[in-house]
Scaffold this active site. Structure first.
Site, short mmCIF file in Angstrom:
data_model
loop_
_atom_site.label_atom_id
_atom_site.label_comp_id
_atom_site.label_asym_id
_atom_site.label_seq_id
_atom_site.Cartn_x
_atom_site.Cartn_y
_atom_site.Cartn_z
N GLU A 163 0.69 -0.99 0.05
CA GLU A 163 -0.08 0.06 -0.08
C GLU A 163 0.82 1.20 0.07
O GLU A 163 0.52 2.27 0.27
CB GLU A 163 -0.95 -0.15 1.23
CG GLU A 163 -0.29 -0.26 2.58
CD GLU A 163 -1.04 1.13 3.71
OE1 GLU A 163 -1.89 0.76 3.89
OE2 GLU A 163 -0.20 2.07 3.74
N CYS A 189 -3.43 -4.67 3.99
CA CYS A 189 -2.21 -5.77 4.54
C CYS A 189 -1.87 -6.87 3.94
O CYS A 189 -1.33 -7.73 4.45
CB CYS A 189 -2.34 -5.51 5.95
SG CYS A 189 -2.03 -4.06 6.81
N HIS A 239 -1.80 -12.30 10.60
CA HIS A 239 -1.75 -11.01 10.31
C HIS A 239 -1.64 -10.13 11.56
O HIS A 239 -2.13 -10.41 12.69
CB HIS A 239 -2.79 -10.13 9.51
CG HIS A 239 -2.25 -8.70 9.25
ND1 HIS A 239 -1.28 -8.34 8.64
CD2 HIS A 239 -3.12 -7.37 9.70
CE1 HIS A 239 -0.90 -6.87 8.93
NE2 HIS A 239 -2.21 -6.50 9.33
#
Lengths: 138, 350
Positions: free
Chosen positions: B81, B113, B235
């Site tokens: 990103e 992400c 994550h």
């Protein structure tokens, strides 16, 4: 004036250390050139484009206090003359270390970093800088 | 056809800053922030590093470990990103720098992400269908947090690259499952320097809902339970969320320890699960089974069921630095230097 095309032509050398080998005397040179500065005319037709390994050792180095505008965020920075394993000598920035960690003969390898950018909206130029090679614990 | 990971490589910048140092500037109790987030320090890119240089370094480390010719790579995708250009693909420079250009397809991905794991899925499809022999999937970021914002305590930099193929696979990817909804928990509008987020809304309806659904959806399809996995990596926007989600799914601390890097490097966004997976592959043995679940705000999750093969025993892991080795040679910054490095100081001139 935009320098994008000039940089672009040099990308193979800046990204991957592409140099030349003179097949008359066997010496390597970086960046590439049309004829061998030692053999001159004898090297015509004997110049071979060669990728150098990008590894070598510090031949000499200095810490720059007042340097290039584009490196002002990294001041003071280290510039060295690196003797590549193939014999060619290259000037480059040494990164990810302090000057006190370095000595003449410190082994280094090339890595890719940002070299400069043509302002906030211009092209970003990437190329080689050198990092000291860490000895692996046995 | 079995498809999986043929090689991998990681990269993390050497600079670090602690939550205490950031908190000192903004009048926030950095120590309790550090404890609450389970982040001891976060990585910071040098002024000459960006998503392109991180991707190149990770991809070169990946190529060092295997004997694959870069000319055999048919596809390369970089998920991030923080692509340095809004228009001009990161992947073009990476492909040139690993000498895979010009006979390949390249594109940049963005899904907060989880753009890196989306790249892995694309490569799996291309390799599995026989369209390409090898595909490269990279997740890398130099993520931004607005000065003083809660994100500033975690947003960091790093990335990992995976060579996906069907020969000499060190780990097979046996299945993948994704769970996607329209959930505005975190976003950055075009032209804006910093992202915005929904505060506590980023927790239950966003991270937890999607990671749990991704993990459960995959385990249902594989008829597996948490006990079947040697390792799990989730994550990690901080250290707390993945630890909590692991508990909810029945995973023990020992299973998530190796892939939990947020306490040492912060949230590397698209690099987070790829780096955690790389850290697991650094130590994994043949037969080990790994559950990896990436999360991207917006929102979605990508879950992977991975099994390490016998091939890992002869694989040249030592030819590139491990994640542990990349977490050495550290230099801690004060906030002023960090602000200078991250372009948070308004300079005069152009």
């Amino acid at each position: 004036m935009a320098t994008a095309p000039r940089y672009w032509r040099e990308n193979p050398s800046r990204y991957n250390m592409v140099g030349i080998k003179c097949n008359s005397c066997g010496r390597h040179f970086f960046p590439p050139r049309a004829i061998c500065p030692v053999c001159h005319r004898k090297s015509v037709g004997k110049i071979e484009i060669t990728k150098l390994k990008g590894e070598g050792k510090i031949f000499s180095f200095t810490e720059v206090q007042e340097g290039l505008e584009e490196l002002s965020l990294q001041r003071p920075y280290i510039v060295a003359l690196v003797e590549l394993t193939e014999g060619a000598r290259v000037t480059g920035q040494i990164i990810d270390c302090e000057a006190c960690d370095l000595t003449i003969g410190t082994p280094v390898r090339a890595t890719l970093r940002k070299l400069s950018e043509e302002g906030p909206s211009g092209v970003i130029h990437y190329g080689y800088k050198f990092v000291p090679i860490k000895e692996k614990a046995p | 056809m079995k498809v999986g990971i043929v090689s991998y490589g990681a990269y993390i910048p050497r600079y670090r800053i602690t939550p205490e140092e950031i908190g000192k500037v903004w009048g926030v109790d950095g120590k309790s922030m550090s404890k609450g987030l389970m982040i001891n320090c976060k990585s910071v890119p040098s002024p000459d590093e960006d998503t392109i240089t991180i991707s190149v370094e990770a991809a070169r480390n990946m190529m060092r470990r295997c004997g694959v010719s870069p000319k055999e790579i048919g596809a390369l995708y970089v998920g991030s990103e923080s692509h340095p250009y809004a228009v001009k693909p990161t992947g073009t420079i990476v492909a040139e720098a690993i000498e895979a250009a010009p006979h390949l397809t390249v594109a940049d991905y963005e899904f907060a992400c989880k753009a890196g794991t989306a790249a892995i899925q694309t490569c799996m499809g291309l390799v599995g269908s026989g369209m390409v022999k090898y595909g490269v999937a990279i997740g890398a970021d130099t993520s931004q947090g607005a000065p003083g914002d809660a994100l500033e305590f975690s947003a960091s930099a790093g990335g990992a690259a995976f060579l996906i193929g069907s020969e000499k696979i060190i780990a097979t990817i046996d299945n993948t499952y994704s769970f996607t909804t329209d959930t505005p928990d975190f976003w950055r509008r075009e032209g804006q320097m910093y992202p915005r987020h929904g505060g506590r809304f980023t927790g239950e309806p966003a991270y937890f809902k999607h990671v749990l659904a991704g993990a459960k959806g995959l385990m249902e399809r594989m008829k597996s339970t948490s006990k079947d996995y040697t390792y799990a990596v989730f994550h990690q926007p901080n250290g707390k969320f993945p630890s909590r989600v692991a508990k909810q799914l029945g995973f023990a601390d020992a299973q998530i320890k190796s892939g939990l890097l947020a306490p040492m490097i912060g949230n590397t966004y698209s690099g987070a699960v790829p780096l955690g997976l790389a850290a697991i592959l650094d130590e994994a043995k043949a037969g080990d089974r790994i559950l990896a679940v990436a999360y991207g705000s917006g929102a979605g999750s990508d879950a992977f069921d991975i099994t390490v093969t016998q091939e890992i025993e002869s694989y040249a892991r030592g030819k590139a630095p491990t994640v542990k080795e990349l977490n050495t040679n550290l230099k801690f910054l004060d906030y002023a230097t960090y602000a200078k490095f991250r372009g948070k100081i308004l300079l005069g001139g152009e």
